[in-house]
Scaffold this active site. Structure first.
Site, PDB file in Angstrom:
ATOM      1  N   ARG A 278      -8.533  15.576   3.616  1.00 57.09           N
ATOM      2  CA  ARG A 278     -10.377  14.615   4.175  1.00 57.09           C
ATOM      3  C   ARG A 278     -11.319  15.188   4.940  1.00 57.09           C
TER       4      ARG A 278
ATOM      5  N   TYR B  58     -17.976   6.348   2.185  1.00 56.47           N
ATOM      6  CA  TYR B  58     -17.641   4.758   1.528  1.00 56.47           C
ATOM      7  C   TYR B  58     -17.297   3.849   2.454  1.00 56.47           C
TER       8      TYR B  58
ATOM      9  N   ALA C   9     -12.067  14.113   7.369  1.00 61.75           N
ATOM     10  CA  ALA C   9     -12.204  13.119   8.536  1.00 61.75           C
ATOM     11  C   ALA C   9     -11.022  11.806   8.070  1.00 61.75           C
TER      12      ALA C   9
ATOM     13  N   GLU D  30     -11.095  -0.360   5.158  1.00 61.78           N
ATOM     14  CA  GLU D  30     -12.275   1.210   5.889  1.00 61.78           C
ATOM     15  C   GLU D  30     -12.779   1.209   6.590  1.00 61.78           C
TER      16      GLU D  30
ATOM     17  N   SER E 141     -13.820  -3.785   3.252  1.00 61.14           N
ATOM     18  CA  SER E 141     -12.786  -3.141   3.585  1.00 61.14           C
ATOM     19  C   SER E 141     -12.375  -2.787   4.672  1.00 61.14           C
TER      20      SER E 141
ATOM     21  N   GLN F 163     -18.078   2.468  -6.095  1.00 58.03           N
ATOM     22  CA  GLN F 163     -17.257   3.575  -6.097  1.00 58.03           C
ATOM     23  C   GLN F 163     -16.587   3.186  -4.842  1.00 58.03           C
TER      24      GLN F 163
ATOM     25  N   ARG G  30      -1.073   3.443   5.870  1.00 55.48           N
ATOM     26  CA  ARG G  30      -1.631   2.154   5.601  1.00 55.48           C
ATOM     27  C   ARG G  30      -0.872   0.904   5.121  1.00 55.48           C
TER      28      ARG G  30
ATOM     29  N   ILE H 121     -14.858  -5.877 -13.623  1.00 54.23           N
ATOM     30  CA  ILE H 121     -14.016  -6.670 -14.103  1.00 54.23           C
ATOM     31  C   ILE H 121     -12.967  -5.412 -14.652  1.00 54.23           C
TER      32      ILE H 121
ATOM     33  N   LYS I 110     -19.705   0.607   2.784  1.00 55.56           N
ATOM     34  CA  LYS I 110     -19.388  -0.669   2.917  1.00 55.56           C
ATOM     35  C   LYS I 110     -19.492  -1.759   4.081  1.00 55.56           C
TER      36      LYS I 110
ATOM     37  N   ALA J   4     -17.338  -4.222  -7.269  1.00 56.98           N
ATOM     38  CA  ALA J   4     -18.214  -2.698  -8.345  1.00 56.98           C
ATOM     39  C   ALA J   4     -18.645  -1.995  -7.071  1.00 56.98           C
TER      40      ALA J   4
ATOM     41  N   GLY K 139      -2.043  15.254   0.709  1.00 55.79           N
ATOM     42  CA  GLY K 139      -2.057  16.077   1.797  1.00 55.79           C
ATOM     43  C   GLY K 139      -1.969  15.383   2.363  1.00 55.79           C
TER      44      GLY K 139
HETATM   45  P1  NAP Z   1     -11.456   0.645  -8.737  1.00 59.04           P
HETATM   46  O1  NAP Z   1     -10.219  -0.081  -9.430  1.00 59.04           O
HETATM   47  O2  NAP Z   1     -12.614   1.655  -8.255  1.00 59.04           O
HETATM   48  O3  NAP Z   1     -12.723  -0.613  -9.405  1.00 59.04           O
HETATM   49  C1  NAP Z   1     -13.768   0.143  -9.582  1.00 59.04           C
HETATM   50  C2  NAP Z   1     -15.004  -0.933 -10.109  1.00 59.04           C
HETATM   51  O4  NAP Z   1     -16.298  -0.698  -9.925  1.00 59.04           O
HETATM   52  C3  NAP Z   1     -15.114  -0.701 -11.799  1.00 59.04           C
HETATM   53  O5  NAP Z   1     -14.796  -2.030 -12.905  1.00 59.04           O
HETATM   54  C4  NAP Z   1     -15.827   0.001 -11.622  1.00 59.04           C
HETATM   55  O6  NAP Z   1     -16.335  -0.244 -12.927  1.00 59.04           O
HETATM   56  C5  NAP Z   1     -16.735  -0.831 -11.024  1.00 59.04           C
HETATM   57  N1  NAP Z   1     -18.243   0.039 -10.443  1.00 59.04           N
HETATM   58  C6  NAP Z   1     -18.545   1.004 -10.196  1.00 59.04           C
HETATM   59  N2  NAP Z   1     -19.375   2.211 -10.680  1.00 59.04           N
HETATM   60  C7  NAP Z   1     -20.772   0.558 -10.319  1.00 59.04           C
HETATM   61  C8  NAP Z   1     -21.749   0.326 -11.114  1.00 59.04           C
HETATM   62  N3  NAP Z   1     -22.773   1.844 -10.771  1.00 59.04           N
HETATM   63  N4  NAP Z   1     -22.668  -0.812 -11.583  1.00 59.04           N
HETATM   64  C9  NAP Z   1     -20.936  -1.581 -12.135  1.00 59.04           C
HETATM   65  N5  NAP Z   1     -20.238  -1.393 -11.613  1.00 59.04           N
HETATM   66  C10 NAP Z   1     -19.831  -0.286 -11.478  1.00 59.04           C
HETATM   67  O7  NAP Z   1     -11.458  -0.496  -7.274  1.00 59.04           O
HETATM   68  P2  NAP Z   1     -10.091  -2.033  -6.754  1.00 59.04           P
HETATM   69  O8  NAP Z   1      -9.730  -1.759  -6.213  1.00 59.04           O
HETATM   70  O9  NAP Z   1     -10.641  -3.109  -7.751  1.00 59.04           O
HETATM   71  O10 NAP Z   1     -11.296  -2.489  -5.813  1.00 59.04           O
HETATM   72  C11 NAP Z   1     -12.198  -3.509  -5.974  1.00 59.04           C
HETATM   73  C12 NAP Z   1     -13.419  -3.496  -5.034  1.00 59.04           C
HETATM   74  O11 NAP Z   1     -12.410  -3.914  -3.233  1.00 59.04           O
HETATM   75  C13 NAP Z   1     -14.004  -2.614  -4.600  1.00 59.04           C
HETATM   76  O12 NAP Z   1     -15.474  -2.847  -4.107  1.00 59.04           O
HETATM   77  C14 NAP Z   1     -13.159  -2.017  -3.645  1.00 59.04           C
HETATM   78  O13 NAP Z   1     -14.325  -1.042  -2.798  1.00 59.04           O
HETATM   79  C15 NAP Z   1     -12.617  -2.680  -2.496  1.00 59.04           C
HETATM   80  N6  NAP Z   1     -11.326  -2.629  -1.640  1.00 59.04           N
HETATM   81  C16 NAP Z   1     -10.100  -2.077  -2.227  1.00 59.04           C
HETATM   82  C17 NAP Z   1      -9.082  -2.106  -2.013  1.00 59.04           C
HETATM   83  C18 NAP Z   1      -7.818  -1.813  -2.212  1.00 59.04           C
HETATM   84  O14 NAP Z   1      -6.664  -1.407  -1.619  1.00 59.04           O
HETATM   85  N7  NAP Z   1      -7.753  -1.616  -3.410  1.00 59.04           N
HETATM   86  C19 NAP Z   1      -9.761  -2.591   0.029  1.00 59.04           C
HETATM   87  C20 NAP Z   1     -10.668  -2.817  -0.151  1.00 59.04           C
HETATM   88  C21 NAP Z   1     -12.021  -2.857  -0.501  1.00 59.04           C
HETATM   89  P3  NAP Z   1     -15.718   1.347 -14.416  1.00 59.04           P
HETATM   90  O15 NAP Z   1     -15.226   0.914 -14.503  1.00 59.04           O
HETATM   91  O16 NAP Z   1     -16.988   1.314 -15.327  1.00 59.04           O
HETATM   92  O17 NAP Z   1     -15.761   2.754 -13.167  1.00 59.04           O
HETATM   93  O1  F7E Z   2      -5.459   7.593   0.258  1.00 62.55           O
HETATM   94  C1  F7E Z   2      -3.178   9.877   2.220  1.00 62.55           C
HETATM   95  C2  F7E Z   2      -4.794   9.541   2.745  1.00 62.55           C
HETATM   96  O2  F7E Z   2      -7.084   7.372  -1.527  1.00 62.55           O
HETATM   97  C3  F7E Z   2      -4.886   6.905   1.251  1.00 62.55           C
HETATM   98  C4  F7E Z   2      -9.446   2.099  -1.812  1.00 62.55           C
HETATM   99  O3  F7E Z   2      -9.105   1.393  -2.822  1.00 62.55           O
HETATM  100  O4  F7E Z   2      -8.383   1.513   0.420  1.00 62.55           O
HETATM  101  C5  F7E Z   2      -7.995   2.836  -0.310  1.00 62.55           C
HETATM  102  O5  F7E Z   2      -8.152   3.678   0.706  1.00 62.55           O
HETATM  103  C6  F7E Z   2      -4.326   7.523   2.179  1.00 62.55           C
HETATM  104  C7  F7E Z   2      -4.929   8.788   3.011  1.00 62.55           C
HETATM  105  O6  F7E Z   2      -6.807   5.286  -0.049  1.00 62.55           O
HETATM  106  C8  F7E Z   2      -3.405  12.461  -0.670  1.00 62.55           C
HETATM  107  O7  F7E Z   2      -5.615  10.964   3.392  1.00 62.55           O
HETATM  108  C9  F7E Z   2      -2.237  11.734   1.500  1.00 62.55           C
HETATM  109  O8  F7E Z   2      -5.159   8.988   4.343  1.00 62.55           O
HETATM  110  O9  F7E Z   2      -4.922   6.063  -1.597  1.00 62.55           O
HETATM  111  P1  F7E Z   2      -5.490   6.402  -0.536  1.00 62.55           P
HETATM  112  P2  F7E Z   2      -7.567   4.739   1.502  1.00 62.55           P
HETATM  113  O10 F7E Z   2      -8.545   5.934   0.998  1.00 62.55           O
HETATM  114  O11 F7E Z   2      -7.196   3.901   2.334  1.00 62.55           O
HETATM  115  C10 F7E Z   2      -8.809   0.739   1.017  1.00 62.55           C
HETATM  116  C11 F7E Z   2      -8.643  -0.098   2.048  1.00 62.55           C
HETATM  117  C12 F7E Z   2     -10.735   1.396   0.109  1.00 62.55           C
HETATM  118  O12 F7E Z   2     -11.554  -0.112   0.929  1.00 62.55           O
HETATM  119  C13 F7E Z   2     -10.809   2.027  -0.600  1.00 62.55           C
HETATM  120  O13 F7E Z   2     -11.383   1.719  -1.799  1.00 62.55           O
HETATM  121  O14 F7E Z   2      -3.587   8.419   2.359  1.00 62.55           O
HETATM  122  N1  F7E Z   2      -3.450  10.679   0.791  1.00 62.55           N
HETATM  123  N2  F7E Z   2      -2.468  12.644  -0.118  1.00 62.55           N
HETATM  124  C14 F7E Z   2      -4.023  11.136  -0.242  1.00 62.55           C
HETATM  125  N3  F7E Z   2      -5.115  10.504  -0.678  1.00 62.55           N
HETATM  126  C15 F7E Z   2      -4.952  10.394  -2.180  1.00 62.55           C
HETATM  127  N4  F7E Z   2      -6.094   9.829  -2.363  1.00 62.55           N
HETATM  128  N5  F7E Z   2      -4.279  11.656  -2.641  1.00 62.55           N
HETATM  129  C16 F7E Z   2      -3.714  12.068  -1.646  1.00 62.55           C
HETATM  130  O15 F7E Z   2      -3.310  13.509  -2.416  1.00 62.55           O
END
Ligand code: NAP
Ligand code: F7E
Length: 325
Positions: free
Chosen positions: A279, A150, A281, A128, A126, A84, A218, A10, A154, A82, A212
């Site tokens: 990264r 990651y 990859a 991903e 996700s 990482q 995306r 949350i 997932k 929740a 990077g």
């Molecule tokens: P986020 O901002 O990184 O939030 C992650 C949450 O998980 C935070 O509240 C964090 O708590 C909590 N958490 C981490 N480790 C934990 C643990 N060991 N026990 C309990 N809570 C823990 O992620 P988000 O962007 O809101 O995404 C929400 C979910 O959707 C995640 O599962 C993510 O992987 C998934 N997702 C996100 C996207 C996206 O584009 N945003 C897309 C697809 C899927 P703290 O505040 O204490 O760190």
């Molecule tokens: O990267 C490139 C990077 O970290 C997007 C998470 O919410 O969405 C998220 O994962 C792209 C990648 O998101 C930088 O290499 C370039 O190709 O914003 P990002 P992500 O990796 O797509 C998915 C759906 C999730 O589930 C995940 O939890 O952008 N990129 N330069 C960079 N990315 C970052 N972070 N920083 C740079 O400087």
């Protein structure tokens, strides 16, 4: 009767938007947070709902704490957000990522099965998981090819969610969400890193931005739109899995061009590529086909790519000018 929802994660971006959405629907909202030395409710404060949710302590690593939180809250619906969630960190902390993001979801499913298998369960899957899939655009039948610890974690959680549905008849759903962003996105993710830098540069507080892989593509939407889809999935008669996406894909470079352009700057004057930010990859292209969610749930996004960029840049400009962060 007032419905009760429990949200893990949350304090994260989606957790805060989902909590606000569910409060608006009249739910009693419980949020599970892990113990930290400083309170971490800034997103709930930003959305004005900090005092409207009830916080309980628990950790995805600790099955007994999950079981206790589920027993004490007796929710109708659980949203497991929740994780990482930062892909880059998952190479530095692969085991922690697998334990929290992968095994943690299984622990929560077990807690639900043991306490009350009638609780509806949402798993935050996700895009991903598609990674290097040869299928494009990606829908619910596309092949998975995870490209990071990651994504592999997932995928494990996704299949456990499907298996608990098939093995025990539980109402478990997996929402395969493509990238979604907002003004409260973590600063390490590329969209927010860019919009925050745009605001800092515009205000004369930063001179350049290191990025990077700018060729990565995306499918970016707005988090506020995507949390609605999570709720809709749990209101169906039958549990199922859904892709949630805009259907448009853009490069990181295009995001930069538009975000800098919005404040009258040319990104080429400020952005530098750093090999250190690549990264091991990467996922080169993601583009979602959310026809099923649109047809069956009646879901559609309201905010488009340009609208999302404007919203994020405006919010960052305001915060930088106020000195709030
Ligand atoms: P986020 O901002 O990184 O939030 C992650 C949450 O998980 C935070 O509240 C964090 O708590 C909590 N958490 C981490 N480790 C934990 C643990 N060991 N026990 C309990 N809570 C823990 O992620 P988000 O962007 O809101 O995404 C929400 C979910 O959707 C995640 O599962 C993510 O992987 C998934 N997702 C996100 C996207 C996206 O584009 N945003 C897309 C697809 C899927 P703290 O505040 O204490 O760190
Ligand atoms: O990267 C490139 C990077 O970290 C997007 C998470 O919410 O969405 C998220 O994962 C792209 C990648 O998101 C930088 O290499 C370039 O190709 O914003 P990002 P992500 O990796 O797509 C998915 C759906 C999730 O589930 C995940 O939890 O952008 N990129 N330069 C960079 N990315 C970052 N972070 N920083 C740079 O400087």
């Amino acid at each position: 009767m007032v419905k009760k929802a429990l949200i893990t994660g949350i304090t994260g971006q989606d957790g805060a938007y989902l909590a606000r959405f569910l409060i608006g629907k009249g739910y009693k909202v419980y949020g599970m947070v892990r113990r930290t030395s400083m309170v971490n409710t800034s997103r709930l404060e930003y959305l004005g709902i900090k005092d409207k949710v009830e916080i309980l302590y628990g950790d995805m690593l600790d099955l007994s704490s999950l079981q206790r939180v589920v027993e004490n809250t007796e929710p109708d619906e659980i949203y497991n957000l929740a994780a990482q969630s930062f892909v880059a960190t998952s190479w530095e902390q692969p085991i922690l990522t697998a334990e929290v993001t992968g095994l943690g979801a299984l622990k929560l499913l077990e807690a639900v099965r043991l306490v009350n298998p009638k609780i509806k369960f949402y798993q935050a899957s996700s895009s991903e998981m598609f990674g290097a899939s040869p299928d494009l655009p990606q829908n619910e039948s596309s092949r998975f090819h995870p490209r990071s610890p990651y994504a592999a974690s997932k995928l494990f959680a996704h299949w456990m969610t499907v298996n608990y549905r098939e093995s025990y008849g539980m109402f478990t759903v997996s929402g395969i969400l493509f990238n979604h962003e907002s003004p409260i996105r973590g600063l390490e993710f590329v969209t927010r890193k860019i919009t925050h830098a745009v605001a800092m540069i515009k205000e004369g507080k930063q001179d350049k931005l290191l990025l990077g892989n700018m060729a990565a593509k995306r499918d970016w939407g707005f988090a506020g739109d995507y949390v609605k889809a999570m709720w809709m999935m749990l209101q169906q008669d039958e549990p199922d899995d859904y892709v949630v996406a805009t259907g448009e894909t853009h490069t990181v470079r295009e995001f930069c061009e538009k975000a800098f352009g919005y404040v009258g700057l040319d990104y080429q004057d400020y952005v530098e590529v750093s090999p250190e930010l690549f990264r091991p990859a990467d996922v080169e292209v993601l583009c979602g086909d959310s026809s099923k969610a649109r047809m069956k749930l009646g879901w559609k996004p309201d905010v488009d790519f340009d609208g999302l960029i404007r919203m994020m840049v405006d919010a960052d400009l305001k915060r930088v000018r106020e000195g709030s962060y």
